[in-house]
Scaffold this motif. Structure first.
Motif, PDB file in Angstrom:
ATOM      1  N   TYR A 370     -14.023  -4.165  -9.332  1.00 49.94           N
ATOM      2  CA  TYR A 370     -13.109  -5.408  -8.819  1.00 49.94           C
ATOM      3  C   TYR A 370     -12.381  -5.542  -7.563  1.00 49.94           C
ATOM      4  CZ  TYR A 370      -8.998  -2.653 -10.447  1.00 49.94           C
ATOM      5  OH  TYR A 370      -7.910  -1.894 -10.667  1.00 49.94           O
ATOM      6  N   GLN A 371     -11.901  -6.426  -7.291  1.00 42.45           N
ATOM      7  CA  GLN A 371     -11.149  -6.378  -6.096  1.00 42.45           C
ATOM      8  C   GLN A 371      -9.549  -6.564  -6.020  1.00 42.45           C
ATOM      9  OE1 GLN A 371     -12.665 -10.145  -3.843  1.00 42.45           O
ATOM     10  NE2 GLN A 371     -13.854  -8.739  -2.684  1.00 42.45           N
ATOM     11  N   VAL A 372      -8.881  -5.738  -5.170  1.00 45.32           N
ATOM     12  CA  VAL A 372      -7.428  -5.947  -5.168  1.00 45.32           C
ATOM     13  C   VAL A 372      -7.044  -6.619  -3.916  1.00 45.32           C
ATOM     14  CG1 VAL A 372      -5.455  -4.490  -4.714  1.00 45.32           C
ATOM     15  CG2 VAL A 372      -7.024  -3.667  -6.445  1.00 45.32           C
ATOM     16  N   ASP A 373      -6.272  -7.709  -4.152  1.00 42.56           N
ATOM     17  CA  ASP A 373      -5.995  -8.686  -3.002  1.00 42.56           C
ATOM     18  C   ASP A 373      -4.687  -8.133  -2.191  1.00 42.56           C
ATOM     19  OD1 ASP A 373      -4.565 -10.481  -1.580  1.00 42.56           O
ATOM     20  OD2 ASP A 373      -5.432 -12.202  -2.667  1.00 42.56           O
ATOM     21  N   GLY A 374      -4.950  -7.475  -0.848  1.00 42.21           N
ATOM     22  CA  GLY A 374      -4.045  -6.761  -0.333  1.00 42.21           C
ATOM     23  C   GLY A 374      -2.455  -7.514   0.095  1.00 42.21           C
ATOM     24  N   ASN A 375      -2.675  -8.851   0.207  1.00 38.42           N
ATOM     25  CA  ASN A 375      -1.514  -9.686   0.476  1.00 38.42           C
ATOM     26  C   ASN A 375      -0.747  -9.775  -1.012  1.00 38.42           C
ATOM     27  OD1 ASN A 375      -1.650 -10.796   3.190  1.00 38.42           O
ATOM     28  ND2 ASN A 375      -3.715 -11.076   2.469  1.00 38.42           N
ATOM     29  N   LYS A 376      -1.420 -10.040  -2.077  1.00 37.38           N
ATOM     30  CA  LYS A 376      -0.861 -10.019  -3.574  1.00 37.38           C
ATOM     31  C   LYS A 376       0.058  -8.687  -3.537  1.00 37.38           C
ATOM     32  CE  LYS A 376      -3.611 -13.221  -6.023  1.00 37.38           C
ATOM     33  NZ  LYS A 376      -4.699 -13.183  -6.884  1.00 37.38           N
ATOM     34  N   GLU A 377      -0.636  -7.551  -3.441  1.00 37.92           N
ATOM     35  CA  GLU A 377      -0.165  -6.146  -3.546  1.00 37.92           C
ATOM     36  C   GLU A 377       1.449  -5.861  -2.620  1.00 37.92           C
ATOM     37  OE1 GLU A 377      -1.418  -3.292  -5.677  1.00 37.92           O
ATOM     38  OE2 GLU A 377      -1.685  -5.525  -6.449  1.00 37.92           O
ATOM     39  N   MET A 378       1.190  -6.461  -1.420  1.00 39.53           N
ATOM     40  CA  MET A 378       2.210  -6.466  -0.395  1.00 39.53           C
ATOM     41  C   MET A 378       3.435  -7.192  -1.104  1.00 39.53           C
ATOM     42  SD  MET A 378       0.618  -6.829   3.302  1.00 39.53           S
ATOM     43  CE  MET A 378      -0.900  -6.167   3.607  1.00 39.53           C
ATOM     44  N   MET A 379       3.278  -8.415  -1.802  1.00 35.63           N
ATOM     45  CA  MET A 379       4.367  -9.169  -2.088  1.00 35.63           C
ATOM     46  C   MET A 379       4.912  -8.391  -3.605  1.00 35.63           C
ATOM     47  SD  MET A 379       3.542 -13.165  -1.597  1.00 35.63           S
ATOM     48  CE  MET A 379       1.730 -13.187  -2.089  1.00 35.63           C
ATOM     49  N   ALA A 380       3.844  -7.963  -4.289  1.00 35.33           N
ATOM     50  CA  ALA A 380       4.306  -7.246  -5.466  1.00 35.33           C
ATOM     51  C   ALA A 380       4.915  -6.133  -5.236  1.00 35.33           C
ATOM     52  CB  ALA A 380       3.004  -7.047  -6.456  1.00 35.33           C
ATOM     53  N   ILE A 381       4.711  -5.191  -4.340  1.00 40.17           N
ATOM     54  CA  ILE A 381       5.403  -4.008  -3.997  1.00 40.17           C
ATOM     55  C   ILE A 381       6.892  -4.331  -3.451  1.00 40.17           C
ATOM     56  CG2 ILE A 381       5.310  -1.748  -2.677  1.00 40.17           C
ATOM     57  CD1 ILE A 381       2.399  -1.882  -3.395  1.00 40.17           C
ATOM     58  N   GLY A 382       6.613  -5.136  -2.671  1.00 44.42           N
ATOM     59  CA  GLY A 382       8.040  -5.948  -1.728  1.00 44.42           C
ATOM     60  C   GLY A 382       9.089  -6.242  -2.868  1.00 44.42           C
ATOM     61  N   LEU A 383       8.494  -7.220  -3.760  1.00 42.50           N
ATOM     62  CA  LEU A 383       9.518  -7.953  -4.696  1.00 42.50           C
ATOM     63  C   LEU A 383      10.008  -6.608  -5.686  1.00 42.50           C
ATOM     64  CD1 LEU A 383       7.998 -11.018  -5.344  1.00 42.50           C
ATOM     65  CD2 LEU A 383       9.985 -10.739  -4.278  1.00 42.50           C
ATOM     66  N   MET A 384       9.158  -5.827  -6.310  1.00 42.39           N
ATOM     67  CA  MET A 384       9.615  -4.653  -6.926  1.00 42.39           C
ATOM     68  C   MET A 384      10.704  -3.611  -6.539  1.00 42.39           C
ATOM     69  SD  MET A 384       6.451  -2.191  -7.476  1.00 42.39           S
ATOM     70  CE  MET A 384       5.965  -0.666  -6.521  1.00 42.39           C
ATOM     71  N   ASN A 385      10.595  -3.673  -4.991  1.00 42.67           N
ATOM     72  CA  ASN A 385      11.487  -2.995  -4.392  1.00 42.67           C
ATOM     73  C   ASN A 385      12.902  -3.524  -4.166  1.00 42.67           C
ATOM     74  OD1 ASN A 385      10.591  -0.096  -3.929  1.00 42.67           O
ATOM     75  ND2 ASN A 385       9.079  -0.997  -2.623  1.00 42.67           N
ATOM     76  N   ILE A 386      12.787  -5.024  -3.909  1.00 40.36           N
ATOM     77  CA  ILE A 386      13.802  -5.916  -4.045  1.00 40.36           C
ATOM     78  C   ILE A 386      14.473  -5.670  -5.227  1.00 40.36           C
ATOM     79  CG2 ILE A 386      14.670  -8.196  -3.185  1.00 40.36           C
ATOM     80  CD1 ILE A 386      12.416  -8.452  -1.531  1.00 40.36           C
ATOM     81  N   VAL A 387      14.213  -5.896  -6.285  1.00 41.55           N
ATOM     82  CA  VAL A 387      14.617  -6.035  -7.460  1.00 41.55           C
ATOM     83  C   VAL A 387      15.250  -4.721  -8.147  1.00 41.55           C
ATOM     84  CG1 VAL A 387      14.452  -6.240  -9.894  1.00 41.55           C
ATOM     85  CG2 VAL A 387      13.367  -7.923  -8.443  1.00 41.55           C
ATOM     86  N   GLY A 388      14.416  -3.562  -7.398  1.00 41.09           N
ATOM     87  CA  GLY A 388      14.900  -2.206  -7.597  1.00 41.09           C
ATOM     88  C   GLY A 388      16.044  -1.993  -6.733  1.00 41.09           C
ATOM     89  N   SER A 389      16.260  -2.395  -5.815  1.00 38.36           N
ATOM     90  CA  SER A 389      17.510  -1.894  -4.993  1.00 38.36           C
ATOM     91  C   SER A 389      18.502  -2.579  -5.773  1.00 38.36           C
ATOM     92  CB  SER A 389      17.274  -2.561  -3.478  1.00 38.36           C
ATOM     93  OG  SER A 389      17.281  -3.875  -3.412  1.00 38.36           O
ATOM     94  N   CYS A 390      18.529  -3.536  -6.476  1.00 44.34           N
ATOM     95  CA  CYS A 390      19.769  -4.290  -7.124  1.00 44.34           C
ATOM     96  C   CYS A 390      19.774  -3.826  -8.401  1.00 44.34           C
ATOM     97  CB  CYS A 390      19.498  -5.547  -7.193  1.00 44.34           C
ATOM     98  SG  CYS A 390      19.489  -6.501  -5.500  1.00 44.34           S
ATOM     99  N   SER A 391      18.854  -2.590  -8.862  1.00 43.27           N
ATOM    100  CA  SER A 391      19.070  -2.151 -10.422  1.00 43.27           C
ATOM    101  C   SER A 391      18.754  -0.618 -10.328  1.00 43.27           C
ATOM    102  CB  SER A 391      17.978  -2.730 -11.113  1.00 43.27           C
ATOM    103  OG  SER A 391      16.728  -2.439 -10.557  1.00 43.27           O
ATOM    104  N   SER A 392      19.864  -0.001  -9.265  1.00 43.40           N
ATOM    105  CA  SER A 392      19.836   1.423  -8.953  1.00 43.40           C
ATOM    106  C   SER A 392      18.613   2.072  -8.886  1.00 43.40           C
ATOM    107  CB  SER A 392      20.727   1.959 -10.164  1.00 43.40           C
ATOM    108  OG  SER A 392      21.921   1.385 -10.225  1.00 43.40           O
ATOM    109  N   CYS A 393      17.588   1.549  -8.147  1.00 47.97           N
ATOM    110  CA  CYS A 393      16.268   2.178  -7.799  1.00 47.97           C
ATOM    111  C   CYS A 393      16.082   2.469  -6.250  1.00 47.97           C
ATOM    112  CB  CYS A 393      14.867   1.458  -8.369  1.00 47.97           C
ATOM    113  SG  CYS A 393      15.229   1.044  -9.935  1.00 47.97           S
ATOM    114  N   PHE A 394      15.332   3.515  -5.989  1.00 37.89           N
ATOM    115  CA  PHE A 394      15.017   3.704  -4.656  1.00 37.89           C
ATOM    116  C   PHE A 394      13.470   3.510  -4.341  1.00 37.89           C
ATOM    117  CE2 PHE A 394      13.806   7.648  -6.625  1.00 37.89           C
ATOM    118  CZ  PHE A 394      12.782   8.417  -5.479  1.00 37.89           C
ATOM    119  N   VAL A 395      12.887   3.750  -3.196  1.00 33.26           N
ATOM    120  CA  VAL A 395      11.486   3.125  -2.825  1.00 33.26           C
ATOM    121  C   VAL A 395      10.334   3.662  -3.684  1.00 33.26           C
ATOM    122  CG1 VAL A 395       9.855   3.096  -0.962  1.00 33.26           C
ATOM    123  CG2 VAL A 395      12.107   2.941  -0.401  1.00 33.26           C
TER     124      VAL A 395
END
Length: 658
Positions: A370-395
């Motif tokens: 199956y295929q993994v969409d690179g741009n979707k992965e960038m947005m998913a990983i980016g958004l989880m780090n943005i939300v994580g930075s506001c909930s006591s998480c690091f990279v």
């Protein structure tokens, strides 16, 4: 004999006429000479639109929306931006058993690794558990990989700890350090999400696999050596990340070595390495290495608790606060002298974690077709780090070791990440007091076992066998990390990658072609022993675009080929050189500097009574040569559709001359 007219005309889009001329020379059979056609006319706007589409939308992400009703487009839009709506509609109870088993399995690995990687980044251990709870939930909704297990990763943790630690001490200013870590995580996520939104993922491709191999191996060695502090029980240890200061610190503080710590640490390290070896040799026993870290934590904690009155000098994690992730948006460092450091750290750790996450996701996707969409992965990983930075998480990103366990445990969907997050939640709410007596040495052993897999000497040997330049790039990154610093090592890796690109671009390959007897095929004389030179002809293949960066070099190199060919002819007393044919099949593009170089080359050769002929220029090159009026200067017999037609036609002309 007929005369070949290579006049170029503008034809309607889709039309390409042929001019057929019969050559009736006695030594040659009748031959068809095809006229070289221009591509269909395009406006500047159409050309620009096509270029931008190929750069930013090579996968044509909107093709599913064509000819669909508004309601279907709404559903497809939700599925595109939230992949959970795509696989969630087909989810069934028969899949949940596999996801629960894999989720619990990776949780047993994620909990001790999360604590260990937080320690690696010089952060409180609880931050590692926070980072194993919120980000996996975000990724389960937005991510497109079914097997990627999300959480803290070793390389990003190491880089964050080393970059922030150079300017701010995590022991003297822990609050400021924590703020900078959260801020770096925020900018890391912002950078990653921006790459995905603007479809600029090709930027991370500047980190080639060869340089990443060297960088990660060097970082793995440094990470492993840093853990000697915990394994030997050393209290005063260097914060530097180079091999010489680290080893000096180990032997300089020999009086701080604790034999109890060394014995226990080496015992658990041997246990972890043994279980890892078993799982590598027998993949069906993957659960042995997956369960080993948590087993080590439990056993070491029990031992320290049972013999605390008799064991001295073994440092422990200490008290960890129970409860869910506290909000940390108010701790983001938005102004001050260290803002630039946080942004730089965020971008570098963002690139590294993004590269690792996408590579891991695509690796396991290819195994399940199956295929993994690179741009979707960038947005998913980016958004989880943005939300994580506001909930006591690091990279955080996708971890190779946890993803491999997730895959081998039979994970079917991203629900395994949800199960893992739920397990971490239970740990945060109820099990935190159990980690009070967990020794630091076992965390060091876990880190060493996790990162040792990044030292891939077999891949380095393959680089040596296949591409010495790639091997050189790998070694530059490796020794740069070991002897200078992690950041400089990464900069060297990027610099060597860019240098390699520039080397191939500015010094492209040119080859002499010869004819394979009995055919009209022309190939490299060095590669095909049966290929023969054509008397009076020098046929050169150019294997790159021609533009400002290499046009002067190509012009000089072609003239050098001509000089060498004339010397060879004179030495062997062969037929005089009369014609130079440039096979432009591999010339995918040309700019004004390239066109000027072609014109100068033609004039130089004409002064030496040598004819320059172009064979098979592609559409874009043909269009620019036509617009620049260059084709008019070639007159008759200067442009052909193939090398074979050029040789046959011009040979006939040579024989027809008195």
């Amino acid at each position: 004999m007929g005369v070949n007219s290579n006049r170029v005309e503008d034809f309607p889009a889709g039309a390409c006429h042929e001019t057929t001329v019969k050559i009736t020379a006695e030594s040659l059979p009748p031959l068809e000479i095809h006229e070289v056609c221009l591509p269909p006319n395009k406006t500047t706007f159409q050309t620009l639109k096509h270029r931008l589409s190929e750069i930013f939308f090579p996968d044509d992400p909107l093709h599913r929306f064509k000819n669909q009703s508004p309601s279907v487009k709404l559903v497809l839009g939700l599925q595109y931006f939230f992949p959970i709506f795509q696989w969630g509609t087909n989810y069934s109870l028969r899949l949940i058993k596999s996801d629960i088993i894999s989720g619990l399995t990776i949780a047993s690995l994620a909990i001790p690794q999360g604590i260990s990687y937080a320690k690696l980044a010089n952060l409180p251990p609880i931050i590692g558990l926070y980072s194993s709870f919120v980000p996996p939930l975000i990724y389960a909704v937005l991510g497109s990989s079914r097997h990627l297990a999300v959480g803290p990763v070793s390389i990003a943790s190491l880089v964050m700890g080393s970059m922030l630690g150079e300017s701010v001490s995590h022991t003297e200013e822990p609050i400021l350090y924590l703020k900078l870590a959260f801020t770096a995580t925020f900018f890391s996520g912002l950078f990653q999400a921006s790459l995905g939104l603007l479809r600029l993922g090709f930027i991370i491709d500047f980190l080639s696999k060869a340089t990443l191999l060297g960088f990660m191996a060097g970082a793995a060695v440094i990470v492993s050596l840093q853990q000697l502090k915990g394994l030997f029980g050393i209290v005063h240890f260097t914060n530097k990340m180079q091999i010489i200061p680290v080893m000096s610190s180990v032997f300089y503080h020999r009086e701080e070595w604790s034999w109890q710590t060394i014995v226990m640490g080496l015992s658990f390290l041997i246990f972890l390495l043994t279980t890892r070896h078993i799982s590598i040799r027998k993949p069906k026993l993957f659960w042995v290495s997956a369960a080993a870290p948590l087993t080590s934590v439990i056993l070491s904690t029990i031992l320290v608790f049972a013999f605390k009155a008799h064991v001295h000098g073994i440092s422990t994690i200490g008290h960890l606060q129970k409860g869910l992730n506290p909000p940390s948006a108010n701790m983001l460092y938005v102004q001050g002298p260290y803002l630039g450091l946080a942004i730089k750290t965020g971008i570098i750790t963002g690139i590294l974690s993004l590269t690792e996450g996408i590579a891991v996701g695509r690796t396991f996707a290819s195994l399940r077709n199956y295929q993994v969409d690179g741009n979707k992965e960038m947005m998913a990983i980016g958004l989880m780090n943005i939300v994580g930075s506001c909930s006591s998480c690091f990279v955080t990103s996708g971890s190779f070791s946890r993803s491999a366990v997730n895959y081998n445990a039979g994970a079917q969907t991203a629900v395994s990440n949800i199960i893992m997050a739920a397990t971490v939640l239970v740990t945060l709410l109820f099990l935190m007091p159990l980690f009070t007596y967990t020794p630091s040495l076992v965390l060091g052993a876990i880190i060493i076992t996790a990162v040792i897999g990044l030292i891939d000497y077999r891949a380095a040997y393959r680089l040596w066998k296949v591409d010495r330049l790639d091997f050189f790039a790998c070694m530059c990154a490796f020794f740069g990390v070991l002897f200078i610093s992690v950041q400089i090592g990464l900069a060297i890796a990027v610099g060597v990658s860019i240098f390699k690109i520039l080397l191939h671009v500015t010094r492209p390959n040119t080859v002499v072609l010869g004819n394979i007897p009995g055919t009209e095929i022309y190939q490299n004389l060095r590669c095909y022993r049966e290929a023969l030179r054509v008397p009076s002809f020098l046929i050169l293949g150019i294997e790159s675009p021609i533009f400002f960066a290499n046009s002067t070099y190509l012009q000089e190199r072609i003239l050098r080929w001509v000089r060498e060919e004339e010397d060879r002819i004179q030495e062997n007393k062969e037929s005089t050189l009369k014609c130079i044919i440039l096979d432009m099949t591999a010339v995918t593009a040309i700019d004004t500097s390239g066109i000027e170089a072609i014109n100068e080359l033609r004039k130089t050769l004409k002064k030496r009574s040598l004819q320059l002929v172009l064979a098979n220029p592609v559409g874009d090159v043909m269009e620019k040569l036509h617009r620049s009026k260059t084709l008019q200067s070639f007159e008759l017999n200067g442009l052909y559709l193939s090398v074979g037609e050029a040789v046959a036609d011009i040979s006939s002309l040579f024989k027809a001359q008195p």
